[in-house]
Design a protein around this motif. Structure first.
Motif, PDB file in Angstrom:
ATOM      1  N   GLU A   1      30.423  33.707  43.600  1.00 30.06           N
ATOM      2  CA  GLU A   1      30.368  35.157  43.462  1.00 30.06           C
ATOM      3  C   GLU A   1      30.840  35.746  44.779  1.00 30.06           C
ATOM      4  OE1 GLU A   1      27.208  38.660  42.250  1.00 30.06           O
ATOM      5  OE2 GLU A   1      26.451  36.768  43.004  1.00 30.06           O
ATOM      6  N   ASN A   2      31.695  36.787  44.696  1.00 33.40           N
ATOM      7  CA  ASN A   2      32.224  37.364  45.919  1.00 33.40           C
ATOM      8  C   ASN A   2      32.796  38.741  45.617  1.00 33.40           C
ATOM      9  OD1 ASN A   2      33.153  37.515  48.643  1.00 33.40           O
ATOM     10  ND2 ASN A   2      33.473  35.290  48.620  1.00 33.40           N
ATOM     11  N   PHE A   3      33.230  39.437  46.670  1.00 34.06           N
ATOM     12  CA  PHE A   3      33.911  40.706  46.505  1.00 34.06           C
ATOM     13  C   PHE A   3      35.226  40.477  45.771  1.00 34.06           C
ATOM     14  CE2 PHE A   3      31.497  41.620  50.485  1.00 34.06           C
ATOM     15  CZ  PHE A   3      30.743  42.680  50.008  1.00 34.06           C
ATOM     16  N   THR A   4      35.643  41.456  44.968  1.00 33.35           N
ATOM     17  CA  THR A   4      36.888  41.355  44.211  1.00 33.35           C
ATOM     18  C   THR A   4      38.071  41.051  45.124  1.00 33.35           C
ATOM     19  OG1 THR A   4      36.054  42.838  42.507  1.00 33.35           O
ATOM     20  CG2 THR A   4      38.445  42.614  42.672  1.00 33.35           C
ATOM     21  N   VAL A   5      38.174  41.735  46.245  1.00 31.41           N
ATOM     22  CA  VAL A   5      39.295  41.535  47.172  1.00 31.41           C
ATOM     23  C   VAL A   5      39.342  40.085  47.650  1.00 31.41           C
ATOM     24  CG1 VAL A   5      40.220  42.207  49.435  1.00 31.41           C
ATOM     25  CG2 VAL A   5      39.310  43.942  47.890  1.00 31.41           C
ATOM     26  N   LYS A   6      38.187  39.522  47.954  1.00 29.94           N
ATOM     27  CA  LYS A   6      38.118  38.127  48.414  1.00 29.94           C
ATOM     28  C   LYS A   6      38.509  37.165  47.287  1.00 29.94           C
ATOM     29  CE  LYS A   6      36.748  34.702  51.112  1.00 29.94           C
ATOM     30  NZ  LYS A   6      37.655  34.155  52.080  1.00 29.94           N
ATOM     31  N   LEU A   7      38.027  37.424  46.067  1.00 31.77           N
ATOM     32  CA  LEU A   7      38.374  36.568  44.933  1.00 31.77           C
ATOM     33  C   LEU A   7      39.876  36.605  44.659  1.00 31.77           C
ATOM     34  CD1 LEU A   7      35.409  37.378  42.531  1.00 31.77           C
ATOM     35  CD2 LEU A   7      35.737  35.304  43.876  1.00 31.77           C
TER      36      LEU A   7
END
Length: 184
Positions: free
Chosen positions: A4-10
């Motif tokens: 699970e992570n921030f959208t930008v990181k994914l």
């Protein structure tokens, strides 16, 4: 491995090949990816059980303008979704006076606990509503038009194991997803 992570990181991890696929809510800033729509998910209002609107059958987004809104911090895509439903809180959350009208938490679960303690109200996606009700938080649907988000499966167009993507998509569809509209 699930992450699970921030959208930008994914999205960055998808581009670099560190992730094979991701489940994201639209919109997101990347057009070079393959996308399979999964479902449309409505938002609901989370209120303290003692709130005057907690016994209502539905609530309009307009009525939330008068409430203290609890938001996720900057960088969370769900924060942006809530601000689309209640755009006036974008101004308040960035304004020195606005601290009286909005507070931030670090996770959706933290925000729900803040609601339970009477610190304010928030907007949550339908799938985050507990199946077994809680004594301290009440979840009330929006009136029409009901705000929703589209959740999609995303992968690199160059990813060659499409069968793995299909298996994951089928596994998601095999799950019970109460309150959402499945897309095919």
């Amino acid at each position: 491995m699930l992450q699970e992570n921030f959208t930008v990181k994914l999205l960055d991890m998808l581009r670099t090949g560190d992730l094979d696929c991701a489940i994201l809510a639209e919109p997101f800033p990347d057009a070079g990816l393959a996308i399979a729509p999964l479902y449309d998910e409505p938002f609901v209002v989370a209120l303290p059980a003692t709130h005057p609107m907690a016994q209502r059958q539905s609530i309009s987004a307009e009525e939330l303008k008068r409430e203290t809104m609890l938001l996720l911090g900057n960088g969370h895509c769900f924060r942006d979704h809530v601000l689309e439903v209640c755009p006036e809180f974008a101004r308040l959350s960035n304004d020195a006076e606005g601290i009286r009208k909005s507070f931030e938490g670090s996770s959706l679960e933290t925000i729900k606990h803040m609601v339970a303690y009477g610190m304010g109200v928030t907007v949550v996606p339908q799938l985050s509503v507990p199946r077994e009700g809680t004594a301290h938080v009440v979840y009330v649907p929006f009136t029409d038009p009901i705000p929703t988000r589209r959740v999609v499966l995303v992968w690199r167009r160059t990813y060659t194991r499409y069968e793995a993507i299909a298996v994951l998509r089928n596994a998601i569809y095999a799950c019970e997803l109460p309150g959402v509209t499945r897309l095919s």
